[in-house]
Design an enzyme around this catalytic site. Structure first.
Site, mmCIF file in Angstrom:
data_model
loop_
_atom_site.group_PDB
_atom_site.id
_atom_site.type_symbol
_atom_site.label_atom_id
_atom_site.label_comp_id
_atom_site.label_asym_id
_atom_site.label_seq_id
_atom_site.Cartn_x
_atom_site.Cartn_y
_atom_site.Cartn_z
ATOM 1 N N MET A 9 23.294 76.957 13.669
ATOM 2 C CA MET A 9 22.285 77.809 14.307
ATOM 3 C C MET A 9 22.792 79.243 14.494
ATOM 4 S SD MET A 9 20.856 75.057 17.091
ATOM 5 C CE MET A 9 22.442 74.397 17.577
ATOM 6 N N LYS A 11 11.043 70.886 16.348
ATOM 7 C CA LYS A 11 10.984 72.206 16.954
ATOM 8 C C LYS A 11 11.516 73.194 15.940
ATOM 9 C CE LYS A 11 13.212 70.369 20.369
ATOM 10 N NZ LYS A 11 14.159 70.252 21.451
ATOM 11 N N ASP A 51 12.373 64.517 14.081
ATOM 12 C CA ASP A 51 12.558 65.972 14.111
ATOM 13 C C ASP A 51 12.342 66.615 12.745
ATOM 14 O OD1 ASP A 51 13.217 66.130 16.739
ATOM 15 O OD2 ASP A 51 15.378 66.071 16.432
#
Ligand code: SAH
Length: 258
Positions: free
Chosen positions: A175, A62, A40
């Site tokens: 996030m 991502k 990742d």
């Protein structure tokens, strides 16, 4: 190289918060025995140096609004590569089971009768505040810590933030940077305008930067210092233990002359 002699196997490895030395020994050993590595965006680049020469490496990172692979595609890739090549290491930032979708990958592989091993990683939610000398728990200061996502699967702020804002818990939000205004509003509504807040960008790496403030001032600090993702938000009295509080902040927190 297709190696059908090898038993298909997937190892989910937590790569830690970014500092390549915070990979576990077990994680390192798994990578050194990989035929394929899927990794990742948040995996420390030096960790990739441990991948054996000749092993296949695939970036499946991502980034918000720029999806390279969907979760379904990653699941499929894991299984396909394990069947074709043998040992697939799935390398994920922090810990695979903390907002990492590791369990979905475990289930998918298990449903396809593929053996899965799990190597926990040091999660950013604990390590990043810790490296700033901010403990998530401190005797006499708080009794719990909550780790929340600022962005649920529907893209909205978790409703749990409003519940956490009513407690004395240390609140760690992943996030959540883009939702800081909304988060601050919720804490303000609960009369907690002067609660200390810390935001750390790229924690544990050479690019680490952090800002300190209160619920009332943190958005301004973020904008002023151009703090960007990946970043972690830590809210709670324990942030008042940070060694670099300035005098203004100490006054707001009632800690002047301490
Ligand atoms: N499984 C990971 C978390 C994945 S969610 C873990 O256990 O750490 C991704 C979010 O984690 C980022 O958007 C950011 O909020 C946080 N994050 C991960 N690494 C970070 C770092 N080095 N510094 C600051 N925040 C980080």
């Amino acid at each position: 190289m297709i190696n059908t002699n090898k038993q298909p196997k997937i190892t989910l490895v937590g790569a830690g918060p970014g500092d390549p030395d915070l990979l576990t020994i077990k994680g390192l050993k798994a990578i050194q025995k990989a035929d394929v590595v899927l990794y990742d965006a948040l995996v420390g680049k030096e960790i990739l140096d441990h991948i054996p020469v000749g092993a296949i490496r695939i970036y499946v990172g991502k980034r918000a609004n720029n999806h390279r692979y969907s979760q379904d595609e990653i699941n499929e890739l894991l299984v396909r590569y394990a069947c074709l090549h043998g040992h697939v290491v799935r390398l994920k930032g922090g810990d695979p089971f903390v907002f990492g979708r590791g369990h979905e990958e475990l289930m998918f592989a298990t449903d396809h009768d593929i053996e899965v091993a799990i190597v926990p990683g040091i999660s950013s939610c604990i390590a990043v505040p810790e490296l700033q000398q901010v403990p998530l728990t401190r005797r006499g200061v708080n009794e719990s810590f909550w780790v929340l996502t600022g962005t649920t699967k529907d893209g909205v702020l978790s409703k749990d933030v409003a519940v956490a804002a009513q407690s004395s818990a240390t609140v760690v939000i992943l996030m959540g940077l883009k939702k800081i205004r909304e988060i601050a509003k919720i804490f303000r509504k609960n009369g907690r305008s002067n609660l200390p807040v810390m935001v750390v960008e790229n924690g544990s790496t050479e690019k680490e930067r952090s800002v300190l403030g209160t619920i009332n001032t943190i958005e301004n600090e973020i904008v002023k210092n151009k703090i960007s993702t990946p970043a972690i938000i830590v809210i709670g009295a324990v942030v008042g233990l940070h060694p670099n509080l300035n005098e203004k902040l100490k006054t707001v927190l009632g800690m002047a002359n301490k």
